[in-house]
Design a protein around this motif. Sequence first.
Motif, PDB file in Angstrom:
ATOM      1  N   VAL A 133       0.839  -1.223  -0.066  1.00 58.88           N
ATOM      2  CA  VAL A 133      -0.105   0.094   0.029  1.00 58.88           C
ATOM      3  C   VAL A 133       0.842   1.161   0.122  1.00 58.88           C
ATOM      4  O   VAL A 133       0.646   2.250  -0.804  1.00 58.88           O
ATOM      5  N   ARG A 136       2.485   1.781  -3.300  1.00 58.27           N
ATOM      6  CA  ARG A 136       1.529   2.097  -4.269  1.00 58.27           C
ATOM      7  C   ARG A 136       1.152   3.470  -4.194  1.00 58.27           C
ATOM      8  O   ARG A 136       0.930   4.214  -5.211  1.00 58.27           O
ATOM      9  N   TYR A 137       1.048   4.027  -2.832  1.00 66.16           N
ATOM     10  CA  TYR A 137       0.063   5.284  -2.776  1.00 66.16           C
ATOM     11  C   TYR A 137       0.836   6.453  -2.460  1.00 66.16           C
ATOM     12  O   TYR A 137       0.860   7.520  -2.841  1.00 66.16           O
ATOM     13  N   LEU A 138       2.316   6.272  -1.813  1.00 65.51           N
ATOM     14  CA  LEU A 138       3.232   6.996  -1.477  1.00 65.51           C
ATOM     15  C   LEU A 138       4.058   7.274  -2.389  1.00 65.51           C
ATOM     16  O   LEU A 138       4.909   8.218  -2.213  1.00 65.51           O
ATOM     17  N   TYR A 143       2.390  -1.936 -10.346  1.00 65.44           N
ATOM     18  CA  TYR A 143       2.453  -3.319  -9.854  1.00 65.44           C
ATOM     19  C   TYR A 143       4.035  -3.742  -9.977  1.00 65.44           C
ATOM     20  O   TYR A 143       4.599  -4.461  -9.110  1.00 65.44           O
ATOM     21  N   LEU A 161      -2.246  -6.302  -2.526  1.00 62.11           N
ATOM     22  CA  LEU A 161      -2.836  -4.855  -2.555  1.00 62.11           C
ATOM     23  C   LEU A 161      -4.236  -4.811  -2.493  1.00 62.11           C
ATOM     24  O   LEU A 161      -4.794  -4.124  -1.797  1.00 62.11           O
TER      25      LEU A 161
ATOM     26  N   LEU B  50      -6.481   7.334   0.174  1.00 63.07           N
ATOM     27  CA  LEU B  50      -4.976   7.021   0.044  1.00 63.07           C
ATOM     28  C   LEU B  50      -4.167   7.717  -0.884  1.00 63.07           C
ATOM     29  O   LEU B  50      -3.033   8.303  -0.519  1.00 63.07           O
ATOM     30  N   THR B  51      -4.739   8.278  -1.728  1.00 63.25           N
ATOM     31  CA  THR B  51      -4.088   9.211  -2.783  1.00 63.25           C
ATOM     32  C   THR B  51      -3.672  10.314  -2.125  1.00 63.25           C
ATOM     33  O   THR B  51      -2.828  11.092  -2.285  1.00 63.25           O
TER      34      THR B  51
END
Lengths: 182, 409
Positions: A133, A136-138, A143, A161, B50-51
Amino acid sequence: MVAPELIRAAQAGDRDAIITLLREIETHVYRTAYYMLGNEEDALDASQEAMIRIYTKIHTYEEKALFKTWVQRIVTNICIDKFRKKKPSVSIDEHEMVFESGENVEERVMAAYIAEDIHEAINKLPDHHRSVVVLRYLQQFSYNEIAESLDLPINTVKSYLFRARKQLQSYLQDYQKGGVRG
Amino acid sequence: MKCPEVEELMQRHLDSDLEEQEEDLLLGHIRDCPDCAAMYERLIRLSEDLTALPSVSPPVNIVDSIMPRLDGLAFPASDKPSVQAVAPSIIKDQNESEMSAPLRRPRKKYIWTALSGVAAAGLAIGLFIFDLDGPVTRHAELKDSHAPETSSSMVQDKNTAPDGNEAGAAADGDPESAGEPMGSILEESGELAETATDGEASLLERNLTEDPGPPTGDGEVQPEELQVRDQAGPAAGDAVAEEIHKEQVPPEPEQPVTEMAPNEDTPVTEAGEVPQTEEAEAPESSPEDQEVGIAAGEPVSGAEKQESGSETPADLSDPQYRSPEVVYERLLSPGNDLFAYVNEQRVLISSSDGEVRFASQYKWQPEDKVRFVAWLNEQELLYQVTKESGETIQYKVDVKEQTETEIAY
């Protein structure tokens, strides 16, 4: 993106280059550590460790992998080690959070609460789900980049994920019941 | 389509991983399935939240905070065997090639690099001063004679591992490094002096409180040493100002601060030669000395000012360290526990044990003049920055609260 020439210079032994490089990646390292570990103190600790490791291992980086995934691998490994040893605490108000979303105060306050909720929820995830996570988001990794960083097959990455997201939305539903979310 | 399959589509949709037909399938199903529609909405929202997570940044400069530790590590790591320049080990064996490790580091404005390098070099120098005759003169001679070759040898030094021997062998090829000991010590601004007797990285503490190094050890060569120092600019005790100078000025490749280390290995051979040439060299040394002393061309006046102020241990309570004319300086807090200084054009505050307590978010231009006004108390510091345009901005730093705010000038 860190310039390839800078990386090569650092690998060739140019100390100025490695120092410059470290300064360039410092924030990315910290950001991952912060969300992985949940608080500033642990994040700083882990970041320092990661930077030192990058400094001493820069010559082991091979260009066939993306530099950013190599860096994130180091950070996430250190973080995973750390939080296996210590249970992280959540303290989201340590940082002066600047919320990009929300023009008005109300929206920003909401965003703050939401972020806090999510941060708490993230902290409940098992380490690998959390890593995925965070990357992916920070870090906005794909992938493939996540797979490279965590040294996992891409299907496993997706699996983690998806499961993480499902878990998170479930936690948030719980918060929602008692909380401020609309 | 079954709901579980659709859920996977939803997830991949969040990552923009769906083909057009898959998108159609997904939307088609959601339209007719309220449960999935609800889940879809929750997932979308989650992904958006989250973004929107804040892109946090470190509250302090991490690289600066680890600089002392980095300085203790050989770089590049592992390729060069046994060249681990760890300050403490230097104390044990100062004649080994470990001392050459610092050689590879460019004389950049890294106070920490200087410190650890100094730790090694300082100890060696201290010992030499105690053990050899005319160490100072040797320094002078070497320094003078190597000016022209500085850059080339510097480059070499930078890139070779066990520099000890090379430096020794090419004592002449080891430019400033050879003559550097004094110069770099001076540049190190007193810290070097400290490290002479205190081979630890926490020499800062000593620097602030005493100057037991070269001065005390130089009994027999006092006059010459002073002479060298004078010429070089900053006296050992003037580390403070000099260091800042060093930090402020763009690095001069030919002046590796830590270069002196390897020279210690070649003292004996040099000693004999030194005396003869010393006199001849001495007069020529001034231009370089100034250069060396001021870490690359900083206003000599600044250096001299400091230098003339004290041949004795740096007395940071001495007004000269706070005089308006001195642009670069380091300012000790009232309780003597913290000191403010500039490193790589950034204001930093460290505790006396060398730990960085605050790092400014501002990085100034080389032509900007940073001046520490005063410590309001043990945790608040006022400093000003005068830009090239003449505009002056004033900041108040609160080390405890970790804040830095602009205040009216």
